[in-house]
Design a protein around this motif. Structure first.
Motif, PDB file in Angstrom:
ATOM      1  N   SER A 196       8.332  45.738 -64.943  1.00 25.14           N
ATOM      2  CA  SER A 196       8.907  44.362 -65.562  1.00 25.14           C
ATOM      3  C   SER A 196       8.237  43.348 -64.786  1.00 25.14           C
ATOM      4  O   SER A 196       7.922  42.440 -65.557  1.00 25.14           O
ATOM      5  CB  SER A 196      10.417  44.400 -65.711  1.00 25.14           C
ATOM      6  OG  SER A 196      10.984  45.438 -66.459  1.00 25.14           O
ATOM      7  N   GLY A 197       8.372  43.386 -63.510  1.00 28.27           N
ATOM      8  CA  GLY A 197       7.613  42.230 -62.872  1.00 28.27           C
ATOM      9  C   GLY A 197       6.216  42.163 -63.070  1.00 28.27           C
ATOM     10  O   GLY A 197       5.353  41.192 -63.566  1.00 28.27           O
ATOM     11  N   ALA A 198       5.378  43.471 -63.328  1.00 28.53           N
ATOM     12  CA  ALA A 198       4.148  43.468 -63.332  1.00 28.53           C
ATOM     13  C   ALA A 198       3.819  42.960 -65.066  1.00 28.53           C
ATOM     14  O   ALA A 198       2.810  42.139 -65.111  1.00 28.53           O
ATOM     15  CB  ALA A 198       3.618  44.854 -63.564  1.00 28.53           C
ATOM     16  N   LEU A 199       4.618  43.130 -65.775  1.00 29.62           N
ATOM     17  CA  LEU A 199       4.416  42.827 -67.404  1.00 29.62           C
ATOM     18  C   LEU A 199       4.262  41.122 -67.329  1.00 29.62           C
ATOM     19  O   LEU A 199       3.630  40.544 -67.957  1.00 29.62           O
ATOM     20  CB  LEU A 199       5.670  43.147 -68.088  1.00 29.62           C
ATOM     21  CG  LEU A 199       5.071  44.617 -68.794  1.00 29.62           C
ATOM     22  CD1 LEU A 199       6.756  45.304 -69.309  1.00 29.62           C
ATOM     23  CD2 LEU A 199       4.149  44.457 -69.815  1.00 29.62           C
ATOM     24  N   SER A 200       5.390  40.785 -66.339  1.00 24.45           N
ATOM     25  CA  SER A 200       5.448  39.048 -66.541  1.00 24.45           C
ATOM     26  C   SER A 200       4.089  38.627 -65.600  1.00 24.45           C
ATOM     27  O   SER A 200       3.741  37.422 -66.237  1.00 24.45           O
ATOM     28  CB  SER A 200       6.867  38.773 -65.700  1.00 24.45           C
ATOM     29  OG  SER A 200       6.356  37.649 -64.971  1.00 24.45           O
TER      30      SER A 200
END
Ligand code: PLP
Length: 385
Positions: A288-292
């Motif tokens: 989720s961090g990477a998507l952001s």
């Protein structure tokens, strides 16, 4: 005991740490226990892509943290498939394997290359060519892949099957390919730990040609250069070729541990069920961090990276004490007359965090560092130089 003393007593002595304790950070600024402020041009070694505690990133991560934190790879979960899809759409690669670090991303690349070679040419084609002064990780096999004697000597015997070629030496590469049974070539397009050295265009072109003629896999180690760092989404995009395997980690999840190995149409189906795995790999919070992070690495942001890069190079090139500046985008190495480590310590005293790589001062600022902080920090570096 304070943190410094506790660290000395209870943490293994593997790091030569700077005398700095970071207690909090926001964007490109952070603070020590006495409240002293620092401008961070190191981002935890190219990890905090948008600096400390970037608001959208914190929101994405905490939302997932409050939903579920882990499932194991026995089950399906959305953050990892969304991220894999985005990585493939942005690169043209076909499939992704998730792990937790750069070394693991490279381990997966190496296993895949060996298996590919066995399938296509035979078991004896297990050799992988890597470059001298490369850095590919600290596990025994990625250490073996690393073309630097200093990292090898205490841990012999190494994993066999790595051949080292001087970077930018086309003749040496041609000879190695001719005289050995080779599965692939693994390289950083800008050598990070080796001294922030970009590969020459002609060498890359010849390497691509040799790979094509001999059916060798091209494995781009984008652990440090990836995720917008060099002004392109991945640094191989600065050159005109497509790798067969891309490994990345460091800045991918903006500060959480995540590694990814990307496969093209040649390599996407080499690993089969049961052949590789990772308990934490593709953790939903990290994804989720990477998507952001990844969804914001667009043309506009990458253009800003180029502009800030140019600003740094223009500001420092003619400064007394600077011998050369190498690198791409916001991955820059400054060769200095004075000792690089000494300069890093002086900068720290004056409130600027910089890194070193071999004999160079290395800058890896947040990709969104505000111009005024960049200017302020570069002026301090100038003073120190
Ligand atoms: C840092 C680095 C690695 C190792 O990554 P870890 O996450 O420390 O395992 C591998 N390759 C390159 C190019 C790196 O810069």
């Amino acid at each position: 005991m304070n943190v410094f003393e506790l660290d000395k007593q209870f943490i293994a002595n593997t790091y030569g740490r700077f005398n700095l304790q970071i207690v909090k950070g926001k964007g490109s600024l952070c603070y020590d226990e006495k409240g002293f402020e620092y401008i961070d041009l190191g981002t935890g070694i190219a990890v905090n892509t948008f600096g400390f505690c970037d608001e959208l990133w914190v929101k994405a991560v905490t939302e997932q943290l409050n939903t579920f934190q882990h499932t194991s790879n026995l089950y399906y979960q959305k953050p990892s498939v969304d991220l894999a899809k985005m990585l493939c759409e942005k690169t043209g690669m076909k499939k992704v394997f998730f792990s937790n670090s750069g070394a693991e991303a490279n381990e997966c690349a190496i296993k895949t290359a060996r298996k590919y070679a066995e399938n296509t040419k035979g078991k004896e084609y297990f050799n992988i060519i890597t470059l001298i002064n490369s850095f590919h990780g600290r596990t025994i096999t990625t250490l073996s892949a690393t073309g630097q004697e200093v990292f090898h000597k205490d841990f012999l015997p190494l994993t066999e099957g790595f051949l080292y070629c001087p970077a930018n030496d086309v003749n040496a590469l041609t000879e190695l390919v001719k005289n050995n049974k080779v599965a692939g070539i693994m390289f950083e397009t800008v050598q990070g730990e080796g001294g922030v050295l970009p590969l020459e265009e002609d060498f890359v072109n010849q390497m691509v040609k040799l790979a094509k003629e001999n059916d060798l896999l091209l494995i781009a180690d984008e652990v440090q250069t990836g995720n917008g760092r060099t002004g392109k989404l991945y640094s191989y995009m600065n050159y005109g070729f497509m790798p067969d395997i891309v490994s990345t980690a460091k800045g991918l999840a903006g500060g959480l541990p995540l590694g990814a190995t990307l496969f093209n149409e040649k390599t996407e189906n080499i690993l089969k069920a049961g052949m590789h795995g990772s308990t934490f790999g593709g953790n939903p919070v990290a994804c989720s961090g990477a998507l952001s992070i990844l969804e914001r690495l667009d043309e506009k942001l990458l253009k800003e990276v180029e502009e800030k890069s140019k600003y740094i190079i223009d500001s420092l090139s003619n400064v007394k004490g600077v011998k050369s500046i190498t690198g791409k985008g916001l991955m820059l190495g400054i060769e200095t007359e004075k000792d690089a480590k000494e300069i890093a310590l002086k900068c720290l005293e004056k409130g600027v965090i910089v890194l070193t790589a071999k004999n160079k001062v290395r800058l890896l600022p947040a990709l969104n560092i505000p111009m005024e902080l960049l200017e302020k920090s570069i002026n301090i570096i100038k003073e120190v130089l």
